[in-house]
Design an enzyme around this catalytic site. Structure first.
Site, PDB file in Angstrom:
ATOM      1  N   HIS A  66       0.820  -1.209   0.000  1.00 42.37           N
ATOM      2  CA  HIS A  66       0.000   0.000   0.000  1.00 42.37           C
ATOM      3  C   HIS A  66       0.857   1.264   0.000  1.00 42.37           C
ATOM      4  CE1 HIS A  66      -3.891   1.954   0.549  1.00 42.37           C
ATOM      5  NE2 HIS A  66      -3.322   2.765   1.408  1.00 42.37           N
TER       6      HIS A  66
ATOM      7  N   HIS B 299     -10.409   2.605  -0.669  1.00 43.65           N
ATOM      8  CA  HIS B 299     -10.632   2.250   0.734  1.00 43.65           C
ATOM      9  C   HIS B 299     -11.462   0.977   0.761  1.00 43.65           C
ATOM     10  CE1 HIS B 299     -10.179   4.461   4.786  1.00 43.65           C
ATOM     11  NE2 HIS B 299      -9.009   4.347   4.200  1.00 43.65           N
TER      12      HIS B 299
END
Length: 729
Positions: free
Chosen positions: A42, A88
């Site tokens: 990430h 998200h």
């Protein structure tokens, strides 16, 4: 240190050995945690970075490309548009409301950190089958979260898209894009420079929410994921509104050197990234960081992803000015450290050093992986599957109504009516159009914006499908009269350690790169979201594209509905589509297969330029891109106040009526202009076919002289509007 410790923090054994080499010693637990989060997929892009380097990122319009919090593109008059998209996904799978809400909050901070005032949010969403209760629960929660945050902070949610597919059953995709405006002179960067300059934590206090959020986003979901709810942050849009106003005031004051959002990995990523960009170091005393919970350890403080926080590096001597600005907005601003010259991220607690790491070891020295690739077994089999034998299973009118009522093609008004899309009073084209348009105050210009991706196309042919995501976004902008400028992306894929998944990723990115090159829409930044799998089952590859475009004259914005009876209906591009990867094939045959139509990007660029030239000459009354569902569905979508009568010629009725092929635009002109438009098309070397005219109260379609379909527009509108409310209310 036991191997389980670094493994739990996301590091492999080989990565841990690399850490020891970079440190020149055995790291402590806090340092391992910091490496674990910064070297997560990430934050580090360790799998994707070698592929992303192939994207075109430069152009005369680009003021800031990848590497900062958001991209910046010039729109003239000393103004620029700032935009970015992120994911998200995993947080929203567990806590749909907070997952979606904090996704909006995070992407807004990326934009106003650059010095831009956010003017819009867009929300591309993907869910499992609508008939399942868990999907409906997720949809309600996500939509409520997006609306709750955006509406409260006063930023309109103006566009997006929503698709349903079984591949997203356990792993919904919640992507968020934000768009802002700034003057060139107010551009801010996330950099820490100037030895001795103070480092300040501003905004909300630090809590224990969101710890290991970045690591959580870099693994597959599983039965055990439910236990990781603590990795989901909790947002406060009212605090964010205050933070935004304070940051914009501070940036315009000229008192700061750099500013960075505390997003994924919180204080860890913001501090080491700012130091790395500035070729500097940072010393911080964690005992000075304001916190909202007692007994927090340095580990928890550094890895917390509490929302609505920023790291600011003011010019030395401006500390009180920064404090005054934030206090005026009811927020804290505390000096926690200083910029140093030694390149180290040095953390202290009450004067004791608790961690000491070279900043660039966390950023530039993160490992890069060149994963093996392998063409999936399904690829050739599905591509070679013949569709010649597919026949209509019912009347064409019934087929049209079924398609219009299917979850993917039905109206999404149930979703966007829960968003305030006109707050700020700049929205010119609201949700439901091909793209949103917002006015640029003080000028007669507008900004077009859209998000797009047909994951089914990408699954069947990642290269062509990847290119088509860019094509569809460009088509949508052109249909409202906006010249495409640049893109941001959110690349949602499964586990890249599986060669078949990495092959999808590599091929799709190659297609995106080629399309951006030809359409002259460079990539200014974005997000990669990998490991979107549940119990080993991957989502369909979903490289979502967010694109912005410039409307030079707001008076020339084009709507996507017939304006009045008697308009000449014209088609730019091929008359017939293909059933390969079509909504028809999936809905009526239960099949997702076939070879996508050949793609000629230079031909498509020529068509888009031609359409923009027609709009500039004010020859176009309405326009709509022709994508999912084919010609019949596009006509029904354009028929709001009046219907249409059209006639087409061709061999395959299904492909003529419901076949799909990008690079096509349906548009209308005044009858007296039809001849001129066709002459201009011939001169430009593009295909424009006259289909019929608007009018009446039905969609009537004749194929080879025989009436094949006649459906009342009232019925079309009814089935389009009732699908989502019936399922979700």
């Amino acid at each position: 240190m036991e191997p389980r410790i670094w493994r739990e923090m996301g590091l492999t054994d080989e990565e841990y050995e690399r850490v020891k080499v970079l440190m020149g010693r055995e790291p402590n637990e806090l340092e391992v945690g910091i490496f674990g989060v910064m070297w997560s997929e990430h934050c580090s892009y360790k799998t994707s970075k070698p592929i992303l380097r192939r994207f075109p990122t430069e152009g005369p319009q680009v003021l800031q490309g990848p590497g900062e919090n958001a991209g910046i593109v010039d729109i003239g008059d000393g103004l620029a548009v700032v935009f970015k998209m992120e994911s998200h996904n995993h947080p929203s799978a567990l806590e749909p409301y907070q997952g979606a809400a904090t996704g909006v909050g995070g992407i807004l901070r990326d934009v106003f950190t650059m010095g831009a005032r956010p003017i819009a949010v867009l929300d591309p969403l993907r869910f499992g089958p609508l008939e399942e209760e868990n999907t409906r629960r997720l949809v309600r929660g996500v939509v409520e979260g997006i609306g709750g945050y955006g509406n409260s902070i006063g930023i309109p949610t103006v566009a997006g898209d929503v698709y349903f597919h079984e591949s997203y059953r356990g792993n919904p995709l919640v992507n968020a894009m934000a768009v802002g405006l700034l003057e060139h002179r107010h551009i801010a960067k996330g950099v820490a420079s100037g030895v001795g300059n103070p480092v300040m934590v501003v905004g909300a206090r630090t809590g224990r929410d969101g710890i290991h959020g970045a690591t959580f986003a870099s693994v597959e979901l599983s039965e055990e994921s439910e236990a990781k709810r603590s990795a989901v942050q909790v947002g406060d849009p009212f605090m964010e509104k205050l933070l935004m106003e304070a940051c914009l005031e501070l940036i315009q004051s000229g008192a700061i050197v750099g500013i960075q959002d505390m997003g994924a990995a919180g204080l860890t990523s913001s501090s080491c990234e700012m130091a790395s960009r500035g070729d500097s170091g940072i010393d911080m005393d964690l005992s000075l960081v304001p916190r909202r919970e007692t007994g927090m350890t340095p580990y928890e403080i550094m890895l917390s992803e509490s929302q609505e926080r920023m790291l600011v590096v003011p010019k030395a001597g401006c500390e009180q000015e920064v404090e005054a600005v934030f206090h005026r907005w009811g927020l804290e601003a505390v000096v926690v450290g200083k910029v140093t010259a030694d390149g180290m991220l040095r953390l202290l607690e009450n004067g004791q050093v608790v961690a000491e790491i070279p900043a660039k070891a966390l950023t530039d020295e993160a490992p890069l992986y060149h994963r093996p690739t392998r063409e999936p077994e399904y690829y050739a089999r599905l591509k070679e599957q013949k569709l010649d034998g597919v026949k209509a299973q019912k009347g064409y009118g019934e087929i049209l109504l079924d398609l219009l009522g299917s979850p993917n093609l039905a109206s999404k008004s149930w979703v966007y009516r829960q968003y305030d899309h006109q707050v700020g009073t700049n929205t010119v084209v609201k949700p439901g159009g091909d793209a949103a348009v917002l006015r640029v105050r003080g000028t007669n210009k507008g900004l077009g914006m859209t998000t797009d991706c047909n994951a089914r196309y990408v699954y069947l042919d990642p290269y062509v499908g990847g290119a088509l995501t860019v094509v569809e976004a460009a088509q949508n902008l052109v249909c409202v009269g906006a010249k495409p400028l640049a893109i941001t992306d959110c690349l949602n894929f499964g586990n890249p350690e599986k060669p078949e998944i990495f092959w999808q990723f590599e091929q799709a990115c190659a297609g995106i790169a080629e399309a951006c090159l030809v359409l002259e829409t460079p990539v200014t930044g974005g997000n990669v979201s990998l490991y979107n799998e549940t119990n080993g089952e991957a989502i369909y590859p979903t490289p979502t594209i967010g694109m912005v475009g410039l409307v030079e004259n707001l008076e020339q914005v084009v709507r996507n509905r017939f304006s009045e009876p008697g308009e000449e209906i014209l088609l730019l591009g091929e008359v017939s589509g293909s059933l390969a990867g079509s909504e028809y094939l999936a809905l009526f045959e239960g099949v997702e297969a076939g070879a996508l139509p050949p793609l000629d990007l230079r031909e498509i660029k020529k068509r888009l330029d031609f359409m923009l030239s027609l709009i500039k000459e004010e020859l176009v009354m309405s326009a709509h891109d022709l994508t999912e569902g084919g010609l019949a569905v596009a006509l029904a979508e354009m028929a709001e106040g009046c219907g249409a009568r059209v006639s087409v010629q061709g061999e395959n009725e299904l492909e003529l009526l419901f076949g799909e092929r990008l690079g096509r635009i349906l548009f209308t002109v005044k009858p007296q202009d039809a001849g001129k438009v066709q002459e201009l098309a011939q001169h430009a070397g593009v295909s424009v076919t006259r289909l019929g005219e608007s009018g009446g109260e039905a969609i009537a379609m004749t194929v080879n002289g025989v009436m094949m379909l006649e459906v009342a527009i009232a019925d079309c509108q009814r089935v389009r509007e009732e699908t989502l409310p019936k399922a979700l209310n």
